[in-house]
Design an enzyme around this catalytic site. Structure first.
Site, mmCIF file in Angstrom:
data_model
loop_
_atom_site.group_PDB
_atom_site.id
_atom_site.type_symbol
_atom_site.label_atom_id
_atom_site.label_comp_id
_atom_site.label_asym_id
_atom_site.label_seq_id
_atom_site.Cartn_x
_atom_site.Cartn_y
_atom_site.Cartn_z
ATOM 1 N N ASP A 2 -0.805 -1.328 5.877
ATOM 2 C CA ASP A 2 -0.428 -0.665 7.172
ATOM 3 C C ASP A 2 -1.542 -1.435 8.411
ATOM 4 O O ASP A 2 -2.519 -1.813 7.937
ATOM 5 C CB ASP A 2 -0.677 0.574 7.394
ATOM 6 N N GLU A 35 0.723 -1.314 -0.070
ATOM 7 C CA GLU A 35 -0.002 0.001 0.052
ATOM 8 C C GLU A 35 0.942 1.301 -0.044
ATOM 9 O O GLU A 35 1.693 1.258 0.826
ATOM 10 C CB GLU A 35 -0.928 -0.213 1.259
ATOM 11 N N ASP A 40 -7.141 2.193 7.915
ATOM 12 C CA ASP A 40 -7.004 2.278 6.088
ATOM 13 C C ASP A 40 -6.558 1.053 5.491
ATOM 14 O O ASP A 40 -6.946 0.641 4.684
ATOM 15 C CB ASP A 40 -6.361 3.518 5.614
ATOM 16 N N ASP A 48 -3.592 -0.187 10.194
ATOM 17 C CA ASP A 48 -4.536 0.677 10.905
ATOM 18 C C ASP A 48 -5.957 0.373 9.935
ATOM 19 O O ASP A 48 -5.849 -0.394 9.307
ATOM 20 C CB ASP A 48 -3.869 2.206 10.561
#
Ligand code: 0RA
Length: 635
Positions: free
Chosen positions: A498, A425, A502, A500
């Site tokens: 990641d 990403e 997102d 998180d």
């Protein structure tokens, strides 16, 4: 004579001992593995026995309890496992099924058994792999009781009281010496029980987790009809649920189906309550009846006119949710995973039963029939348009292996077995990954921004999305009709996002793409999720990467001296320098990766529909309910 009997008995005994110690020596041979999955196999085995008793018509209630002391109990109100003594061995039938490998199948014949194929290793296997088992049988007004330890009967069968109940209660304590983990997972058990109760209508199954007080009861009068309603609860239905049940010479046949406005099909098939994930004869029979009956009705009703204006098998399955459940005396499970029903006679049986029922339903409900055929027609036109669009794309060479995307940093090896593709990403993490990787075997494909939500788009639009197109070309496998797993250029395709929200979102989008269009890659175990650490904990020259808060705390505790401990929290992959990314996440020698499997097609289907489909409210509810878990979404 007496001597020879004694000898025979002795020999039998030895065989018995060998039997169960073989199970303890090689548990994997009997229950697949000794991880949590294997642990739950024990649960299924015990529950299946009670379900068998229910399918045979002798039991209406089953209680499953996860106890506080680490054990699990299953109680039913069936006939009770027989307790009379076997003349030769002097053992009760109960003790025999508990302590002799494969003895379970020898008695109680007749009826359909869950324990036909995949499971059915027998309760003695559960006994062998448990530190302790308590068996209670309620028969003839008495409570019979026997205890076992690691497969051995401790004491004789005893009567420990009187009762007006009938039935069987088995409590087992899984053996810590065998299993990596002995903690039962309540959601897993609940999900399985829900499924089983849809498949065994009229039976009440209660489930309770004494550790938390959580409890549920399942009773589905409608059986698989209710199951289809449940599967479609977040979708927009076209017409009602079509349902047929028929007892035939070949066995019991049950089909339930309902169309929706969705684009995907969700068909689940079962034989003797076992999920036949690779289909088989019952599915084939269903599919051909569906195509034939819908076409012939549409022609008769003059909805289809032109001679060549036929609906294909794909057209009539778009947006369809269906359950096909058959029960037969001797199911044959075939294929590598034993997930395919082999009995050829089931094909014609299902085809005949379903043909008639569907034709009748369409005749009796002409408005509904029109709506269904309208939907199939739409699917046909969309498919033609998509094919035309795809042909153009392919003609332009966009999907040809020759034109690998410019953003792909390929590896030098051309051997798929050793090659890995990291889907990363963002450009900055992509940059670190490119510098840090082992360029011989590791390729990097950075994805920028959001990839398309494939759940809401058709193939032509999906292929117009650059990020998706790049990924498909890089993998080399094609898509749709042209998909070919043998062309896969990397045997490990790793999603690296990641840790998180997102990242989780992007990961879910990529997984949805795989689930809907490259399911074979998931099933073959080619898809992985990278596990970047959350923290770096260091003290002087010591350093540790930690993957959870608990691990971080443990490491901090283990650094006992007074010297200052530094904790770095990684907010994203981009924060790691190339060396760190290599060392923590990419180095095959030291990294952790999660292999993505399709444990349960139904559950993942639901998760995808909920998270990615067009209905907003259920998605909101799901995310609110699972907000903490979404990061670990496991399909
Ligand atoms: C075979 C024969 C009979 C009962 C059972 C099996 C039986 C097994 C299990 C396992 C869990 N619950 C069960 N309930 C019943 C009894 C035959 C008879 O009484 O005539």
């Amino acid at each position: 004579m007496a001597d020879s009997v004694t000898q025979e008995y002795g020999a039998d005994q030895i065989q018995v001992l060998e039997g169960l110690s073989a199970v303890r020596k090689r548990p994997g041979m009997y229950i697949g593995s000794t991880d949590v999955k294997g642990l739950h196999h024990l649960v299924w085995e015990i529950i299946d026995n009670s379900i068998d008793e229910a399918m045979a018509g002798f039991c209406t209630n089953i209680d499953v309890t996860v106890n506080k002391d680490g054990s699990l109990s299953v109680e039913d109100n069936g006939r009770g496992i027989p307790v009379d003594k076997h003349k030769k061995t002097g053992k009760s039938a109960l003790e025999t099924v508990m302590t002799v490998l494969h003895a379970g199948g020898k008695f109680g014949g007749g009826g359909y058994k869950v324990s036909g194929g995949l499971h059915g290793v027998g309760v003695s296997v559960v006994n062998a792999l448990s530190r302790k088992v308590l068996a209670e049988v309620y028969r003839d007004g008495k409570i019979y009781y026997q205890e076992y330890h690691r497969g051995d009967a401790g004491d004789e069968l005893k009567v420990k009281g009187t009762t007006r109940k009938r039935g069987t209660k088995i409590t087992f304590y899984p053996d810590e010496e065998i299993f990596d983990e002995v903690v039962f997972d309540f959601p897993t058990i609940l999900n399985r029980i829900r499924q089983q109760s849809y498949l065994t209508k009229g039976v009440t199954i209660r489930v309770k987790d004494e550790r938390t007080g959580e409890k549920y009861a399942f009773y589905f009068e409608g059986g698989i009809k209710s199951y289809v309603q449940h599967l479609n609860r977040n979708k927009e239905a076209i017409g009602g649920v079509i349902y047929v049940e028929k007892d035939t010479e070949e066995g019991l046949i049950e089909v339930a189906l309902q169309y929706t406005t969705a684009y995907q099909e969700s068909i689940f098939t079962f034989a003797n309550n076992i999920n036949t994930i690779d289909g088989g004869s019952h599915l084939t029979g269903f599919k051909s009846a569906l195509t034939r009956t819908i076409n012939s009705y549409a022609r008769k009703a003059e909805i289809l006119k032109g001679k060549d204006d036929n609906l294909t098998a794909d057209d009539v399955r778009e947006g369809l949710t269906a359950i096909i459940s058959v029960k037969l005396a001797e199911p044959q499970f075939e294929g590598q995973t034993k997930g395919k029903l082999g009995n050829a006679e089931m094909r014609t049986a299902v085809e005949t039963v379903f043909n008639e029922a569907l034709a009748q339903h369409l005749e009796e409900n002409p408005n509904e029939a029109r709506a269904i055929i309208g939907k199939c027609h739409l699917a046909a036109r969309a498919r033609l348009a998509a094919r035309a669009a795809r042909d153009t794309v392919i003609r332009k060479g966009a999907l040809e292996g020759m034109t690998l995307p410019g953003k792909l940093a390929d590896c030098s090896s051309k051997i798929p077995e050793e090659s890995e593709l990291f889907i990363v990403e963002g450009d900055s993490a992509g940059g670190s990954a490119k510098q840090g990787r082992d360029r011989h075997i590791q390729a990097i494909l950075p994805l920028r921004g959001k990839i398309l939500n494939v759940e809401q788009a058709r193939l032509d639009r999906i292929l117009a999305n650059n990020e998706v197109k790049n990924l498909v070309i890089a993998m080399g496998v094609g898509i749709g009709d042209s998909f070919n797993i043998d062309k896969l250029r990397y045997h490990k395709v790793v999603i690296m996002t990641d840790a998180d929200v997102d990242g989780a979102h992007i990961r879910t989008l990529i997984l949805t793409l795989f689930y809907r269009y490259f399911r074979d890659l998931l099933e073959a175990g080619h898809i992985y999720i990278a596990q970047p650490p959350l923290y770096k904990v260091s003290q002087g020259k010591k350093k540790s990467y930690c993957f959870s808060d608990a691990e971080r705390d443990k490491v901090i505790k283990s650094y006992k001296s007074d010297q200052k401990v530094t904790i770095q929290r990684y907010k994203g992959l981009g924060e790691m320098n190339p060396d760190q990314l290599w060392e923590t996440t990419m180095d095959p020698e030291s990294r952790m990766m999660l292999r993505v499997t399709i444990e349960d097609a139904e559950r993942s289907d639901q998760v995808f529909t909920t998270l990615m489909g067009s209905e907003v409210l259920p998605r909101k509810k799901f995310i609110q309910a699972y907000a903490k878990k979404v990061q670990n979404l496991d399909i």
